[in-house]
Scaffold this motif. Sequence first.
Motif: not given
Length: 201
Positions: A19-25, A46-51, A56-61
Amino acid sequence: MERKSYSARTLDTGALKSFAHPLRLRLYELLEERGPATATQLAGQVGENTGATSYHLRELARHQMIEIVPGMGRGKEKYWRVTPGGYSYGETPPEPEAAEALEFLMDDLIRQRGAELARWREEERDAPEEWVQASGFGRRALRLTPGETTAMRDAIFAVLERYRALSDARLQDPAEDPALGRVVVHFDVFPVGARRDPERE
């Protein structure tokens, strides 16, 4: 002594580090603030690509911070939302890497609270009167023992837990009340000047 948790779960060491990752937060914050969204929608915000956002969404999940919304999306399209029930950070973990992650998360929590308060001060002048009347700011400096402080903290968290359960139950109701709004509650309790003095021990 272990702190009592009023959240559905306490983050373990793996979840803390992930969780301690700027984009995931930021992704978590956007889902919490704006509701369900797809990886593509979040990528644009967030200005990132979908990949990258998908990863990062999968990591949060994987750590049960977010989940797929049942019944939303077409075909393979997935809408993500914050997992109901909330979470707590728990005790300071013994592993140095996890302790560092916890420090990062606590610093971000303080940043987020300041940003939310500042934003409300800006929005308040144009907000509906019923929301202005319902909002409130409070600060009290009290003379209490550790036991009294613990009892007060637990009583306040018990009240918050009742309203969290009410809020979570609404996720199952497809007919949303138009009067509903996203409400943020900040609560902190801590002693001032309680640092130990080695010379007096």
